[in-house]
Write an enzyme that holds these catalytic residues in place. Structure first.
Site, PDB file in Angstrom:
ATOM      1  N   ALA A 117      42.966  34.681  32.210  1.00 21.76           N
ATOM      2  CA  ALA A 117      44.005  34.786  33.724  1.00 21.76           C
ATOM      3  C   ALA A 117      43.865  33.854  34.189  1.00 21.76           C
ATOM      4  O   ALA A 117      43.811  33.159  34.907  1.00 21.76           O
ATOM      5  CB  ALA A 117      43.538  36.988  34.076  1.00 21.76           C
ATOM      6  N   ARG A 119      45.482  34.166  36.901  1.00 18.35           N
ATOM      7  CA  ARG A 119      44.670  34.080  38.519  1.00 18.35           C
ATOM      8  C   ARG A 119      42.944  33.336  38.528  1.00 18.35           C
ATOM      9  O   ARG A 119      43.176  32.627  39.983  1.00 18.35           O
ATOM     10  CB  ARG A 119      44.240  35.613  38.926  1.00 18.35           C
ATOM     11  CG  ARG A 119      43.101  35.882  38.227  1.00 18.35           C
ATOM     12  CD  ARG A 119      43.226  37.429  38.823  1.00 18.35           C
ATOM     13  NE  ARG A 119      41.711  38.448  38.566  1.00 18.35           N
ATOM     14  CZ  ARG A 119      42.342  38.753  37.007  1.00 18.35           C
ATOM     15  NH1 ARG A 119      43.499  38.982  36.670  1.00 18.35           N
ATOM     16  NH2 ARG A 119      41.261  39.451  36.790  1.00 18.35           N
ATOM     17  N   TYR A 120      42.808  33.033  37.923  1.00 17.15           N
ATOM     18  CA  TYR A 120      42.084  31.522  37.471  1.00 17.15           C
ATOM     19  C   TYR A 120      41.696  30.501  37.191  1.00 17.15           C
ATOM     20  O   TYR A 120      41.639  29.243  37.698  1.00 17.15           O
ATOM     21  CB  TYR A 120      40.914  32.570  36.342  1.00 17.15           C
ATOM     22  CG  TYR A 120      40.578  33.764  36.993  1.00 17.15           C
ATOM     23  CD1 TYR A 120      39.400  34.057  37.965  1.00 17.15           C
ATOM     24  CD2 TYR A 120      40.732  34.320  35.898  1.00 17.15           C
ATOM     25  CE1 TYR A 120      38.878  35.512  38.471  1.00 17.15           C
ATOM     26  CE2 TYR A 120      39.973  36.060  36.263  1.00 17.15           C
ATOM     27  CZ  TYR A 120      39.028  36.846  36.965  1.00 17.15           C
ATOM     28  OH  TYR A 120      38.520  37.843  37.657  1.00 17.15           O
ATOM     29  N   THR A 121      42.630  30.389  37.046  1.00 14.22           N
ATOM     30  CA  THR A 121      43.206  29.002  36.901  1.00 14.22           C
ATOM     31  C   THR A 121      44.303  28.120  37.060  1.00 14.22           C
ATOM     32  O   THR A 121      44.666  28.640  37.671  1.00 14.22           O
ATOM     33  CB  THR A 121      44.166  28.883  34.926  1.00 14.22           C
ATOM     34  OG1 THR A 121      44.655  29.140  35.231  1.00 14.22           O
ATOM     35  CG2 THR A 121      43.216  29.672  34.049  1.00 14.22           C
TER      36      THR A 121
END
EC number: 5.6.2.2
Length: 828
Positions: A117, A119-121
């Site tokens: 997602a 928001r993680y990368t």
């Protein structure tokens, strides 16, 4: 009362207009790349947004969610998922030949795994992406309002390298789609330079520097004619094949190792497909499939069964799986606001034309900037030359406006020049500062002259484009990954990959089949062991032995009246002591279906000949061999059997042969096959022998007068009788006695014609196998009892026998054309 806010419209007209508007919006503003920078709007907005956000290669990565949110809010109001997916693709090495985004975190894999997602990368621009935006602030491109008029965005990026060629493009619009392959950066730049240097060059000449696509995943392009067609017309197709090698393990087994897959192929799906093919028996010989890929590279391993051919399996993998695919060119791009299919030359011409415009606009911008600065410096130099007077004017002026007006009037200065004099600091009044200003002014005049010369000479613009592209080539180019193979890919049949050699095919009584090299068979023959070296058990024996070539086709006729086909090389090769493979693993036999006859269908030997069929109920049929040219994998009906009937055997005949048929009650009939016309496969046939009550056929053979007729009865009696004792008569009769049947010798177990040198293998209902030479059986008259040839237990009876090669015979003595039938009586 009519609502004035409602407008009546024609539904048909509105649908047409609205759909056309929507279609054009998708085509121009979403799905297709611009020929100038090779980018779709979403990619262009992502890169521009990252540049404006300062997410450049020299800065830390930023959260992907921040980037997609910024791009969506300012430029691309179509949802964050589409923006993020486009950005992810630009960060995947297997999708882009030169990645435009430097991703940090999980950005998916070529196995089809999705990215984490947003928001993680994290992400930032790659170094080469900066070359697409270089000089964007120098008025090199036009800008337009964003969707709500609150921001400005570029219509196209400067694109200092031919990105449409380098990274390609894929997209589906309304009623049209684009599919442009990626290319090598160095080759693409060389192609652009060639067109600039030689405007009349042809597509074939261009292919000397850009020979074909260069996919990020490597692999092989088979043949170049498809490339030339695509480059010439904008449409075409090429064959992409995985890079493979065949390794031999320490145990002697072979394995196929795939190190590069075709562009866009999902490795996991290939794995699943191969496993499914193996489970469905559509692909034989594979024992295991493993994906051993790591950070060091792709390694996809297919383990092969010991007796299978890795070359043949690999050929079938190319046919059945995505290890070989077609890439279809459809080089559709936006040219001057219109979607158009473009040839390679047209793409390059458009790029060159655009780069000329970029260089001209940049040069004008630099020239205007230099002239503006020179204009200021010119005013400062005038002021320094009249420093005391300038100071006096300023000191005597009540306001700066009056001072500016006085300066403009006294020294003929412009408003900007006079303002610059008023803004000048006192430290610049020194002599050293004056020298600096004079030096800068002189440099600017030289620069302005040079820039004016560039604008006046088109050849200098070309030189600048080439020099700047050469610099990009030096910094970012890397070696070609995709190998271009000479020659077109052929639809190879398996036999094209198999060396043609003479082999022996053996089928045991219990249905085990194998292939032997004749050289090996000869070697063991010289050892004096004969067919005992064929690996069968004591309770089994070789019932069929066919001398053939690996490229020959073998036909397998069954008791159910069906025929199957196998190439000799499809039968696994085993050592002489090995048992072999159950034939049900190769042929889709039904329950109770057994092989009655194997015939080598070599064209040279079967041309103009017929198959002669004989059934248990005395029906015979003759069918031309050509009727059996196309046999399906699940077999083909060779003749139509009546209920309760079975096929006894099949003979390969010339059309003029004599045939002899023997029955269980001891009768035989001899007739010439010419009395039977050729029939189709679906025909039942005609009566060959009129059977008495409870009688059945036990054998049929071709017969010549120089042969003998061998009969064996259930109780172990047998005899040989000269073929001349059997007169040729018409078919369909009850026949004449071929043995005197009594309770002592029992019913006839089988009939076959012999030359007198063969061995026979006899099997009883108790499973006992007895072997003897035909020469040991006495010669007697036709209607006689025969002599005891073997001693049986009280409740034992002979159920079948077959001819085999004598143990001391040489390979040359093997009856390869199988003139004689195999006596069978397995149904009792």
């Amino acid at each position: 009362m009519q609502d004035r806010n409602l407008i009546d419209v024609n539904l048909t007209s509105e649908m047409k207009t609205s759909f056309i508007d929507y279609a054009m919006s998708v085509i121009v503003a979403r799905a297709l790349p611009d020929v100038r920078d090779g980018l779709k709007p979403v990619h262009r907005r992502i890169l521009y947004g990252m540049n404006e956000l300062g997410v450049t290669p020299d800065k830390p990565h930023k959260k992907s969610a921040r980037i997609t949110g910024d791009v969506m809010g300012k430029y691309h109001p179509h949802g964050d998922s589409s923006i993020y997916e486009a950005m992810v693709r630009m960060a995947q090495w297997w999708s882009y030949r030169h990645m435009l985004v430097d991703g940090h975190g999980n950005f998916g894999s070529m196995d089809g795994d999705g990215a984490a997602a947003q928001r993680y990368t994290e992400a930032r621009m790659s170094k080469i992406a900066l070359e697409l935006l270089r000089d964007i602030n120098k008025n090199t491109v036009n800008f337009q309002d964003n969707y709500d008029g609150s921001e400005r965005e570029p219509v196209v990026l400067p694109a200092r390298f031919p990105n449409l060629l380098v990274n390609g493009a894929t997209g589906i619009a309304v009623g049209m789609a684009t599919n442009i392959p990626p290319h090598n950066l160095a080759e693409s730049i060389d192609a652009v330079k060639m067109v600039m240097e030689h405007p009349d060059c042809t597509t074939r000449e261009l292919m000397e520097v850009i020979p074909g696509p260069d996919f990020p995943t490597g692999a092989l392009v088979m043949g170049r004619s498809g490339i030339h067609r695509a480059y010439d017309t904008g449409k075409g197709s090429i064959v992409l094949r995985s890079r493979t090698e065949i390794e031999t393990t320490q145990t002697g087994r072979e394995r196929i190792v795939v190190t590069e897959f075709p562009y866009g192929v999902n490795k996991t799906k290939v794995h699943e497909h191969i496993v499914r093919l193996a489970q469905e028996k559509r692909l034989e010989g594979i024992t295991a499939v493993r994906d051993e890929s790591s950070r060091e590279g792709v390694r996809f391993v297919i383990e092969i069964r010991r007796e299978a051919s890795a070359t043949v399996i690999l050929n079938n993998l190319f046919k059945l799986t995505s290890l070989q695919t077609n890439f279809s060119f459809n080089m559709l791009a936006i040219e001057n606001g219109v979607p158009k299919i473009l040839s390679l030359r047209q793409i390059i011409d458009n790029y060159i034309s655009y780069q000329k415009e970029v260089i001209i606009r940049r040069t004008r911008f630099d020239k205007d900037k230099a002239e503006a600065r020179a204009h200021i410096l010119e005013g400062l130099l005038i002021a320094l030359d009249h420093l005391d007077e300038v100071i006096a004017i300023i000191r005597n002026s009540e306001t700066d406006v009056i001072a500016q007006t006085e300066l403009m009037s006294r020294f003929d200065l412009s408003e900007r020049q006079s303002q610059a004099i008023l803004d000048m600091r006192l430290r610049r009044l020194t002599g050293l500062e004056r020298d600096k200003i004079q030096s800068e002014y002189d440099d600017l005049l030289a620069l302005i002259a040079d820039l004016s010369d560039i604008l006046a000479k088109p050849e200098r613009i070309i030189t600048i484009i080439k020099e700047e592209m050469d610099e990009i080539k030096r910094k970012y180019a890397n070696p070609r990954r995709t190998e271009l193979m000479v020659g077109e890919v052929l639809s190879l049949e398996d036999e094209d990959l198999i060396e043609e050699e003479d082999v022996l095919i053996t089928l045991s009584n219990k249905g085990y089949i194998k292939r032997l090299a004749q050289d090996e068979f000869r070697a063991q023959k010289r050892g004096g062991r004969g067919v005992q070296g064929t690996g069968v058990n004591n309770d089994d024996f070789v019932r069929e032995l066919v001398s053939t070539s690996t490229h020959d086709t073998l036909l397998f006729f069954t008791n159910f009246g069906r025929v199957y086909r196998l190439k000799a090389y499809e039968i696994p090769e085993y050592g002489r002591t090995a048992k072999g493979l159950p034939i049900v693993n190769l042929l889709k036999l039904e329950d109770g279906e057994t092989i009655q006859t194997i015939i080598n269908a070599r064209k040279e030997e079967t041309a103009g000949k017929s198959f002669f069929f004989t059934t248990k109920q005395g029906i015979v049929k003759r069918t031309e061999v050509s009727e059996f040219n196309n046999i399906r994998q699940n077999g083909l009906r060779a003749l139509k059997l009546k209920e309760g009937d079975q096929l006894i055997n099949v003979l390969l005949t010339s059309g003029q042969d004599d045939i002899i048929i023997g029955t269980h009650s001891g009768y035989s009939v001899r007739f010439n096959e010419a009395s039977i016309r050729n029939m189709g496969r679906s025909a039942t046939g005609v009566r060959g022998v009129k059977l008495r009550e409870d009688d059945r056929v036990v054998g049929a053979s071709r017969i010549r007068d120089n042969q003998e007729v061998l009969v064996i009865t259930e109780n172990g009696f047998g005899k040989r009788t000269s073929a001349t004792d059997y007169p040729t008569k018409g078919r369909g009769g009850k026949g004449i006695k071929t043995a005197n049947i009594t309770p002592k010798n029992g019913q006839l177990a089988g009939l076959v014609t012999v030359d007198g040198t063969e061995d026979i293998m006899v099997i009883t209902n108790k499973g006992v196998i007895i072997r003897t030479n035909v020469a040991n059986i006495s010669q007697t008259g036709r209607a006689t009892l025969g002599v005891k040839i073997m001693k049986l237990d009280a409740d034992a009876k002979i159920v079948t026998f077959t001819l085999v090669q004598p143990e001391d015979s040489s390979i040359a003595e093997i009856n390869t054309d199988r003139e004689n039938s195999i006596s069978k009586n397995k149904d009792n």
